[in-house]
Scaffold this motif. Structure first.
Motif, mmCIF file in Angstrom:
data_model
loop_
_atom_site.group_PDB
_atom_site.id
_atom_site.type_symbol
_atom_site.label_atom_id
_atom_site.label_comp_id
_atom_site.label_asym_id
_atom_site.label_seq_id
_atom_site.Cartn_x
_atom_site.Cartn_y
_atom_site.Cartn_z
ATOM 1 N N UNK A 156 0.824 -1.193 0.000
ATOM 2 C CA UNK A 156 0.000 0.000 0.000
ATOM 3 C C UNK A 156 0.871 1.260 0.000
ATOM 4 N N UNK A 157 1.934 1.180 0.757
ATOM 5 C CA UNK A 157 2.870 2.290 0.861
ATOM 6 C C UNK A 157 3.518 2.564 -0.508
ATOM 7 N N UNK A 158 3.947 1.525 -1.176
ATOM 8 C CA UNK A 158 4.567 1.685 -2.496
ATOM 9 C C UNK A 158 3.587 2.298 -3.491
ATOM 10 N N UNK A 159 2.381 1.754 -3.544
ATOM 11 C CA UNK A 159 1.384 2.283 -4.483
ATOM 12 C C UNK A 159 1.151 3.773 -4.235
ATOM 13 N N UNK A 160 0.978 4.144 -2.986
ATOM 14 C CA UNK A 160 0.705 5.543 -2.671
ATOM 15 C C UNK A 160 1.867 6.443 -3.102
ATOM 16 N N UNK A 161 3.071 6.062 -2.709
ATOM 17 C CA UNK A 161 4.235 6.891 -3.039
ATOM 18 C C UNK A 161 4.420 7.003 -4.547
ATOM 19 N N UNK A 162 4.328 5.881 -5.241
ATOM 20 C CA UNK A 162 4.596 5.879 -6.678
ATOM 21 C C UNK A 162 3.504 6.611 -7.459
ATOM 22 N N UNK A 163 2.263 6.472 -7.048
ATOM 23 C CA UNK A 163 1.178 7.208 -7.716
ATOM 24 C C UNK A 163 1.315 8.701 -7.425
ATOM 25 N N UNK A 164 1.683 8.996 -6.198
ATOM 26 C CA UNK A 164 1.753 10.406 -5.802
ATOM 27 C C UNK A 164 2.821 11.159 -6.581
ATOM 28 N N UNK A 165 4.023 10.577 -6.684
ATOM 29 C CA UNK A 165 5.103 11.329 -7.341
ATOM 30 C C UNK A 165 4.859 11.490 -8.834
ATOM 31 N N UNK A 166 3.992 10.686 -9.408
ATOM 32 C CA UNK A 166 3.630 10.850 -10.817
ATOM 33 C C UNK A 166 2.459 11.815 -11.006
ATOM 34 N N UNK A 167 2.007 12.414 -9.891
ATOM 35 C CA UNK A 167 0.879 13.348 -9.914
ATOM 36 C C UNK A 167 -0.445 12.694 -10.319
ATOM 37 N N UNK A 168 -0.594 11.407 -10.010
ATOM 38 C CA UNK A 168 -1.875 10.732 -10.265
ATOM 39 C C UNK A 168 -2.880 11.054 -9.161
ATOM 40 N N UNK A 169 -2.391 11.286 -7.942
ATOM 41 C CA UNK A 169 -3.295 11.385 -6.786
ATOM 42 C C UNK A 169 -2.838 12.473 -5.811
ATOM 43 N N UNK A 170 -3.754 12.873 -4.923
ATOM 44 C CA UNK A 170 -3.444 13.807 -3.831
ATOM 45 C C UNK A 170 -3.046 13.071 -2.564
ATOM 46 N N UNK A 171 -3.299 11.767 -2.545
ATOM 47 C CA UNK A 171 -2.994 11.031 -1.330
ATOM 48 C C UNK A 171 -3.802 9.749 -1.257
ATOM 49 N N UNK A 172 -4.026 9.313 -0.034
ATOM 50 C CA UNK A 172 -4.616 7.993 0.198
ATOM 51 C C UNK A 172 -5.944 8.115 0.929
ATOM 52 N N UNK A 173 -6.907 7.301 0.503
ATOM 53 C CA UNK A 173 -8.174 7.170 1.222
ATOM 54 C C UNK A 173 -8.250 5.721 1.655
ATOM 55 N N UNK A 174 -8.069 5.487 2.926
ATOM 56 C CA UNK A 174 -7.948 4.106 3.381
ATOM 57 C C UNK A 174 -9.109 3.702 4.267
ATOM 58 N N UNK A 175 -9.750 2.640 3.807
ATOM 59 C CA UNK A 175 -10.861 2.092 4.552
ATOM 60 C C UNK A 175 -10.586 0.600 4.671
ATOM 61 N N UNK A 176 -11.395 -0.117 5.382
ATOM 62 C CA UNK A 176 -11.148 -1.551 5.441
ATOM 63 C C UNK A 176 -12.380 -2.308 5.898
ATOM 64 N N UNK A 177 -12.469 -3.545 5.433
ATOM 65 C CA UNK A 177 -13.426 -4.462 6.023
ATOM 66 C C UNK A 177 -12.851 -4.878 7.377
ATOM 67 N N UNK A 178 -13.680 -5.519 8.189
ATOM 68 C CA UNK A 178 -13.195 -5.924 9.506
ATOM 69 C C UNK A 178 -12.453 -7.265 9.389
ATOM 70 N N UNK A 179 -11.113 -7.199 9.422
ATOM 71 C CA UNK A 179 -10.327 -8.424 9.349
ATOM 72 C C UNK A 179 -10.197 -8.974 10.767
ATOM 73 N N UNK A 180 -10.632 -10.150 10.990
ATOM 74 C CA UNK A 180 -10.661 -10.780 12.323
ATOM 75 C C UNK A 180 -11.502 -9.967 13.301
ATOM 76 N N UNK A 181 -10.973 -8.817 13.757
ATOM 77 C CA UNK A 181 -11.740 -7.983 14.677
ATOM 78 C C UNK A 181 -11.313 -6.526 14.487
ATOM 79 N N UNK A 182 -12.074 -5.584 15.032
ATOM 80 C CA UNK A 182 -11.765 -4.169 14.792
ATOM 81 C C UNK A 182 -10.338 -3.773 15.172
ATOM 82 N N UNK A 183 -9.833 -4.264 16.303
ATOM 83 C CA UNK A 183 -8.491 -3.860 16.721
ATOM 84 C C UNK A 183 -7.418 -4.366 15.770
ATOM 85 N N UNK A 184 -7.549 -5.613 15.350
ATOM 86 C CA UNK A 184 -6.564 -6.165 14.421
ATOM 87 C C UNK A 184 -6.553 -5.334 13.130
#
Ligand code: SF4
Lengths: 252, 442
Positions: B89-117
């Motif tokens: 995820x880190x690589x995708x964000x950095x590489x997209x960002x420096x090419x001016x594809x994006x302003x940043x990251x919008x990160x959401x998630x399904x609940x993997x195992x439990x909310x804390x995990x």
């Protein structure tokens, strides 16, 4: 202004050159018939006057703009020179003369033909610069990022600061094909404009091809099928900018 | 699984989230760090649906332990499951960002195992971005309801904006469609973020370099049309959320039937885009025009009028306030005139200080009179071509043309067939929600 032959001015196309045309016009005490570039073909019945670019003279004219008109008018002239307004030089010339006559008021005289045209051209410039902040794309080509753009207005001086700040850790080149002008930035060092008849970035690296493909994948996937809306997309992102955008490469 | 497939799956699963803007915070670049943020936000592309692409909008994972009925990622649904590693995820964000594809990251998630995990996973990715890569661009992160407050707090220190999805407009719908969630579980992190922001504001006053907690504020979104709540209830809820939680934005998302279930609209139901559009218009009235939800929709009118925008609709129901005299009406009242937007109202306010306005003067100010003429006078004169006192006639005259022409057979309301789609996009968050929308004339 006094009578006399109406000249066609020819100058070198530079901003100081244009300022010397302003001085020339003052000396002639009459507006020229037209203003052309030195390398344009000569096809005119009017007498020609070649205006020499003299840095000292240009500086004096430049200083007179904020002093005799206003800092805003000065900035409008400078930005106006970057626009693709029709008969740009003649319009700016008349704007300056109007400014000398009316002072700071001139920038509010938006019903006046030349002021109105300049306002419209500046708005276009500003919008086009913003489009490039949004839609310009870089490609990694062996050690640095490269971008080619084809705007109608000369937006490079307006957008370069944004990218210098944001990408201060990167080496990059932006080449503006329309005006054959480029900008280089080195991380933490050199920043300068250059002129070049043409410029081809080195071949993209393998990693570059991969990130392009990943980006296209993202672009295609993120649209919601039930809401496809070509008109809205075109409205927000004029098609003339698509040619230089990664997500449309090989697809137009 | 290779990165292409992961990106496809985790983008596909995140794309119904509409709260995706890069606005709310100005952060100049910092030497040695990649990125900056601009208050009005920047769009970097527009997808085939015409909506702004500003952030890399993906899920950390779609491998959900929960079973919310309306969701493509629910446990009981057969589908490809995957998660990004923080490194990917880190690589995708950095590489997209420096090419001016994006302003940043919008990160959401399904609940993997439990909310804390789940939170821990997201935290790892964000730390890698902010701390190791020194990423200085925009980050929007979803709080995970049910996670421990300590983790939510840590996410907030790394993000610019946070949001908790309210999901559905009532507790009843929630317990029906999202049994593992509850109003309380959703409101707890919302409250925590609100208090965190307030606390942080005090710290910043005391100590300028205090680390920032969610500097671009909090937003939320809810799904419209999956459940039977009337528009009035949805709008009251939105108003309550603005007031109680100081939200920056409430987003509405027309329900796209992506799963079959008896508790949900049938698979072939088109998304209620017109309703969504009306909600955004009404939201605009709440935020910029000084309206209360209870004025826009009341007991006698619990749902929006398909043919009139909410401002016109209010005006024709309240003809006793009109016509207003442009030269004397208070600014707040000017804002309520159909066809006069914030920009026009401001222009009128400053122009009438200089001189008394007539209709010509209004036109010079750029005020569009097409609809306004039924509701105003200038120096006591009216140019309404209609008698002022018949709301029905006026309503007919100011209907939205595209809809009125649909006539009998075709278009209907609340989700069957859809009228001219491109007209419906005016207020949805298509471009950034900054300056451009401010001039929207309703
Ligand atoms: S928690 Fe519910 S809404 Fe969220 S991903 Fe899982 S099933 Fe979907």
């Amino acid at each position: 202004m006094a009578a006399g032959p109406a000249y066609i001015y020819r100058y070198d196309g530079s901003y100081p050159g244009f300022l010397c045309c302003v001085a020339e016009c003052f000396r002639d005490k009459r507006l020229p018939q037209g203003v052309q570039l030195l390398d344009e073909p000569q096809a005119t019945l009017f007498p020609i006057k070649e205006v020499e670019t003299r840095p000292g003279l240009a500086q004096r004219v430049e200083r007179s703009l904020p002093e005799r008109i206003s800092p805003l008018a000065h900035s409008m002239v400078r930005r106006g020179f970057l626009t693709c307004m029709e008969e740009k030089e003649l319009r700016l010339l008349r704007f300056i003369l109007l400014g000398y006559k009316h002072g700071a008021k001139v920038t509010n005289m938006s019903t006046h033909d030349d002021v109105h045209a300049l306002d419209a051209a500046l708005l276009y410039l500003k919008n086009e610069a913003h489009y490039h902040v949004e839609f310009l794309r870089f490609a990694e080509c062996g050690g640095f990022l490269a971008s080619t753009i084809t705007p109608n207005n000369l937006v490079l001086p307006l957008i370069a600061p944004h990218f210098c700040e944001r990408l201060n850790t990167e080496d990059f080149v932006i080449y503006e094909k329309t005006h054959q002008m480029g900008f280089v930035h080195q991380a933490g060092g050199r920043r300068e404009f250059f002129q070049a008849q043409g410029w081809d970035p080195p071949k993209p690296t393998e990693a570059e091809e991969r990130f392009r493909a990943l980006w296209k994948k993202f672009y295609d996937t993120v649209a919601v099928e039930g809401r496809v809306n070509p008109k809205l997309r075109r409205g927000n992102m004029p098609m003339r900018y698509w040619v230089n955008m990664t997500e449309f490469q090989g697809r137009l | 699984m290779d990165l292409f497939e992961k990106l496809e799956i985790l983008t596909d699963a995140a794309k119904y989230d509409v709260a995706c803007t890069s606005s709310g915070v100005d952060r100049p670049g910092a030497p040695g760090a990649l990125g900056s943020a601009v208050k009005a936000g920047i769009c970097h592309s527009f997808a085939a649906d015409g909506r702004c692409i500003s952030l890399l909008k993906v899920l950390m994972s779609n491998d959900c332990a929960y079973d919310c009925t309306y969701c493509v990622n629910r446990r009981s649904q057969e589908c490809r499951r995957t998660s990004f590693t923080p490194e990917e995820l880190c690589t995708l964000t950095m590489q997209f960002y420096r090419r001016n594809y994006i302003e940043g990251l919008f990160l959401s998630s399904a609940v993997v195992r439990n909310p804390d995990y789940t939170c821990e996973l997201m935290l790892q990715a964000l730390r890698m971005l902010r701390e190791r890569e020194r990423f200085w661009g925009y980050v929007h992160v979803k709080a995970i309801p049910g996670a421990s407050p300590r983790l939510t707090q840590q996410l907030g220190m790394l993000a610019d904006r946070m949001s908790v999805n309210i999901e559905l407009p009532s507790q009843k719908s929630l317990s029906l469609l999202a049994p593992q969630k509850s109003k309380e579980k959703i409101l707890t992190p919302m409250r925590q973020i609100r208090d965190g922001i307030a606390e942080n504001a005090k710290d910043i006053v005391k100590y300028k370099a205090a680390p920032r907690f969610v500097p671009a504020g909090q937003s939320t979104q809810m799904i419209i049309g999956a459940t039977p709540e009337p528009d009035r209830q949805v709008l009251m809820l939105a108003e309550g959320l603005y007031k109680k939680f100081s939200l920056k934005r409430v987003f509405f998302s027309a329900y796209m039937p992506v799963v079959s279930d008896r508790a949900l609209p049938a698979r072939d139901t088109p998304p209620p885009l017109l309703r969504e559009h009306r909600l955004y218009q009404a939201d605009w009235l709440l935020r910029f025009y000084g309206f209360q939800a209870g004025e826009i929709l009341d007991d006698a009118h619990p749902d929006f009028d398909p043919l009139l925008d909410p401002k016109c609709s209010w005006a024709v129901r309240h003809m006793e306030h009109f016509p207003v005299e442009v030269n004397r009406a208070p600014y707040e009242m000017l804002l309520r005139v159909p066809g006069i937007g914030v920009k026009s109202a401001r222009r009128i306010r400053s122009a009438r200080r200089q001189a008394t306005l007539d209709f010509d003067g209004l036109k010079k100010l750029g005020v569009v009179l097409k609809r306004a003429r039924y509701f105003i006078t200038c120096k006591g004169k009216s140019i309404s071509p209609l008698p002022m006192d018949d709301p029905a006639v006026i309503a007919g005259a100011i209907r939205e043309r595209g809809f009125a022409q649909m006539g009998k057979g075709g278009q209907s309301w609340q989700g069957r067939e859809l009228p001219a789609l491109e007209q419906l996009s005016l207020f949805a968050p298509s471009r950034e929600d900054g300056v451009k929308r401010l001039t929207g004339q309703i």
